[in-house]
Design an enzyme around this catalytic site. Sequence first.
Site, short mmCIF file in Angstrom:
data_model
loop_
_atom_site.label_atom_id
_atom_site.label_comp_id
_atom_site.label_asym_id
_atom_site.label_seq_id
_atom_site.Cartn_x
_atom_site.Cartn_y
_atom_site.Cartn_z
N GLY A 80 43.68 44.09 60.20
CA GLY A 80 42.42 43.33 60.25
C GLY A 80 42.62 41.90 59.77
CE LYS A 81 44.21 41.18 53.18
NZ LYS A 81 45.19 41.00 52.09
CG HIS A 130 36.30 36.60 52.14
ND1 HIS A 130 35.66 36.97 53.31
CD2 HIS A 130 37.21 37.59 51.90
CE1 HIS A 130 36.16 38.12 53.72
NE2 HIS A 130 37.10 38.52 52.89
CG ASP A 181 45.14 40.46 46.25
OD1 ASP A 181 45.73 41.38 46.84
OD2 ASP A 181 44.36 40.66 45.29
CB SER A 182 40.93 39.29 50.28
OG SER A 182 41.65 40.13 51.15
P1 ITT Z 1 48.18 43.11 52.41
O1 ITT Z 1 48.32 43.14 50.91
O2 ITT Z 1 49.39 43.64 53.11
O3 ITT Z 1 47.76 41.77 52.91
P2 ITT Z 1 45.92 44.89 51.90
O4 ITT Z 1 44.87 45.49 52.78
O5 ITT Z 1 46.63 45.80 50.94
O6 ITT Z 1 46.99 44.13 52.84
P3 ITT Z 1 44.61 43.52 49.73
O7 ITT Z 1 45.39 44.17 48.66
O8 ITT Z 1 44.32 42.04 49.62
O9 ITT Z 1 45.31 43.66 51.14
O10 ITT Z 1 43.22 44.32 49.89
C1 ITT Z 1 42.20 43.79 50.63
C2 ITT Z 1 41.12 44.84 50.87
O11 ITT Z 1 39.84 44.24 50.62
C3 ITT Z 1 41.11 45.26 52.34
O12 ITT Z 1 41.95 46.38 52.54
C4 ITT Z 1 39.63 45.56 52.56
O13 ITT Z 1 39.34 46.86 52.08
C5 ITT Z 1 38.94 44.54 51.66
N1 ITT Z 1 38.66 43.29 52.40
C6 ITT Z 1 39.28 42.08 52.23
N2 ITT Z 1 38.82 41.18 53.10
C7 ITT Z 1 37.92 41.83 53.86
C8 ITT Z 1 37.13 41.43 54.96
O14 ITT Z 1 37.20 40.22 55.48
N3 ITT Z 1 36.31 42.34 55.49
C9 ITT Z 1 36.24 43.59 54.99
N4 ITT Z 1 36.96 44.06 53.98
C10 ITT Z 1 37.81 43.17 53.40
#
Ligand code: ITT
Length: 195
Positions: free
Chosen positions: A11-12, A178, A69-70
């Site tokens: 998704g990212k 964001h 990181d989000s």
């Molecule tokens: P990477 O570390 O590999 O980038 P991850 O999914 O583990 O992937 P994070 O640790 O930053 O990344 O967790 C981000 C989570 O926050 C993500 O899995 C979603 O559940 C939520 N999230 C972040 N941005 C979002 C968005 O734009 N829309 C919906 N949920 C989001």
Amino acid sequence: MKIWCATGNPGKLREFQLAGELLDIDIEPLANLKQIPAPEETGATFEENARLKAAYYSQFAPGPLFADDSGLEVDALGGAPGVYSARYAGPNATDQTNNELLLQRLGDRSDRTARFVCVIALAEAGEVVRTFRGEVEGEILRAPRGPGGFGYDPLFYYPPFGCSFGQVDGPRKFDVSHRGNALRELLRYLTRSAA
Ligand code: ITT
């Protein structure tokens, strides 16, 4: 201008690729990301985890690289799930189980304000250069709405749009999100540095 990105979240990655088109930057996913062991996200803040991921993955990139990181901060839950957003429902969490747990924890509370936060760290050859933060304020719905986006998007109601992030297309979300805000900051920095 070319910059690499590192994320295991599809998704990212879609949003980073869209950012490349909309902001006219050459953003390339780090090759062989799946073969590189992922670093443990041990930070207590979005900044710490973004720095940790960018510094680590930039060692494998031929040029500047960013990582994000989000997550979602829900006020009535003291800011949870926060940095644990991806694994809120446990180590095998999916978007669906995370969303279900969030609805369960919130129950029928009327205070449902929340925000998405994204911190992007830019790094080169193992060293963090800078971080960029973006946020967007909204409210948590009582049931998911819309097929779009990823993660908590179907539960995130954005008042100015009058609908959830799951009900808008990529460019509309990017305009206010964001991640869009953090990436626009990154682009402003890169443009200033290149001048
Ligand atoms: P990477 O570390 O590999 O980038 P991850 O999914 O583990 O992937 P994070 O640790 O930053 O990344 O967790 C981000 C989570 O926050 C993500 O899995 C979603 O559940 C939520 N999230 C972040 N941005 C979002 C968005 O734009 N829309 C919906 N949920 C989001």
